[in-house]
Design an enzyme around this catalytic site. Structure first.
Site, PDB file in Angstrom:
ATOM      1  N   HIS A 187      -9.534  -1.265   9.957  1.00 30.65           N
ATOM      2  CA  HIS A 187      -8.374  -0.518  10.833  1.00 30.65           C
ATOM      3  C   HIS A 187      -8.461  -0.720  12.172  1.00 30.65           C
ATOM      4  O   HIS A 187      -9.625  -1.324  12.582  1.00 30.65           O
ATOM      5  CB  HIS A 187      -8.273   0.813  10.286  1.00 30.65           C
ATOM      6  CG  HIS A 187      -7.811   0.997   8.933  1.00 30.65           C
ATOM      7  ND1 HIS A 187      -8.638   1.607   7.805  1.00 30.65           N
ATOM      8  CD2 HIS A 187      -6.644   0.953   8.263  1.00 30.65           C
ATOM      9  CE1 HIS A 187      -7.923   1.659   6.793  1.00 30.65           C
ATOM     10  NE2 HIS A 187      -6.684   1.215   7.197  1.00 30.65           N
ATOM     11  N   TYR A 190       0.864  -0.834   0.079  1.00 31.26           N
ATOM     12  CA  TYR A 190       0.045   0.007  -0.073  1.00 31.26           C
ATOM     13  C   TYR A 190       0.807   1.261   0.181  1.00 31.26           C
ATOM     14  O   TYR A 190       0.763   2.295  -0.578  1.00 31.26           O
ATOM     15  CB  TYR A 190      -0.999   0.030   1.193  1.00 31.26           C
ATOM     16  CG  TYR A 190      -1.784   1.095   1.340  1.00 31.26           C
ATOM     17  CD1 TYR A 190      -3.012   1.059   0.638  1.00 31.26           C
ATOM     18  CD2 TYR A 190      -1.571   2.239   2.289  1.00 31.26           C
ATOM     19  CE1 TYR A 190      -3.836   2.350   0.731  1.00 31.26           C
ATOM     20  CE2 TYR A 190      -2.428   3.235   2.309  1.00 31.26           C
ATOM     21  CZ  TYR A 190      -3.587   3.208   1.548  1.00 31.26           C
ATOM     22  OH  TYR A 190      -4.272   4.301   1.658  1.00 31.26           O
TER      23      TYR A 190
END
Length: 317
Positions: free
Chosen positions: A181, A138
């Site tokens: 998350h 990412y």
């Protein structure tokens, strides 16, 4: 503050960040917000992106679209996290320039910085050391998008720039039990533990890593602020400049949802980067500072979570 004018394309408008940006731009009198769903615009398809920009010709872009996830998702699907994010950003930036877009604000993340760089993290720490392995894919994609904006600005004189937000939370977050998350994952886990009367909750890792969290509407306000700057930096950190340990966060979340059981840690699970707190002096010096502290933001987020659960609209993908 200078007003935001013209047609603004918000990429990723259905996500937590994009929807917050749309809420913020709704207060601008002379701003027309342009959006597109995945059904009408595939950001990983070059011809689709080029056709969209050629037809719509927005004045500016806030690019909040991304494939995102927590430690487990990043570590499990590195091909998708690198490939999809790289394609989306590259196609959109190139097509925006070709269509004469005047301003492009690209959204990255503070995970672009080296794993072990000095704290708090300054913008000039970029590319000074190895990345955290669990989210390397990412980070590489986001670094590429940031540098492409910087290079367009340098080579062609267009106002393409970037913002690097810290860990975000707020209304519309993703509460998937494995792929979300850390903060939304903890909020859902402690909520369900309280509902079920569980005596203990185990969190991933040792609980010692330190993280910084920013309420998503504060980020949206910072992006609107950056859009009004005549000569913004190529990239700026967006955060609070304040961190806490994951165990402290877990206790704060437990208090917010009313969970009173024991909090255990699991050291067999990865911790990720030991410390990640951003230096926000660059943005503060321009005149912007966050308004919503973590305890207040958590309470508001939990209220939204309860409403989303009750209405059947909780994101869990």
């Amino acid at each position: 503050m200078t007003e935001i004018n013209g047609k603004i394309y918000v990429a990723g408008h259905r996500g937590m960040v994009g929807s917050a940006v749309c809420r913020r731009l709704a207060s601008e009198k002379n701003c027309q917000v342009l959006t597109a769903t995945r059904d009408s615009l595939d950001l990983t398809n070059q011809s689709s992106v080029e056709d969209f920009f050629a037809q719509e010709r927005p004045d500016a872009v806030i690019f909040a679209a991304a494939r995102v996830g927590g430690v487990l998702a990043n570590d499990t699907y590195p091909v998708e996290f690198l490939g999809d994010n790289l394609l989306m950003s590259t196609f959109a930036i190139n097509a925006a320039y070709a269509a004469g877009v005047k301003r492009f604000l690209f959204l990255g993340s503070t995970c672009i910085y080296p794993r072990d760089c000095p704290q708090p993290i300054r913008e000039d720490a970029l590319l000074t050391g190895p990345l955290e392995k669990t989210n390397e894919a990412y980070a590489l994609a986001k670094i590429s998008g940031l540098k492409l904006c910087q290079f367009y600005r340098r080579q062609h004189g267009v106002m393409f720039h970037s913002a690097m937000p810290t860990n975000l939370y707020g209304p519309g977050d993703n509460y998937h039990p494995q792929h979300s998350h850390v903060l939304p994952a903890l909020l859902r886990r402690f909520h369900e533990a309280a509902q079920q009367g569980l005596q203990s909750v185990t969190i991933w890792g040792t609980g010692t890593p330190r993280r910084e969290f920013l309420y998503v509407d504060d980020l949206a306000d910072a992006l609107a602020f950056l859009m009004t700057q005549q000569n913004p930096p190529d990239w700026a950190n967006v955060g609070t400049g304040v961190d806490l340990s994951i165990l402290e966060l877990a206790q704060l979340v437990a208090n917010t949802v009313g969970y009173q059981g024991e909090i255990k840690t699991d050291s067999s699970k990865p911790d990720g980067t030991p410390v990640k707190c951003s230096d926000v002096s660059r943005l503060n010096a321009l005149g912007w500072k966050h308004k919503i502290e973590l305890a207040q933001g958590l309470k508001t987020t939990y209220d939204h979570f309860l409403n989303e659960v009750e209405s059947g609209q909780m994101r869990s993908v």
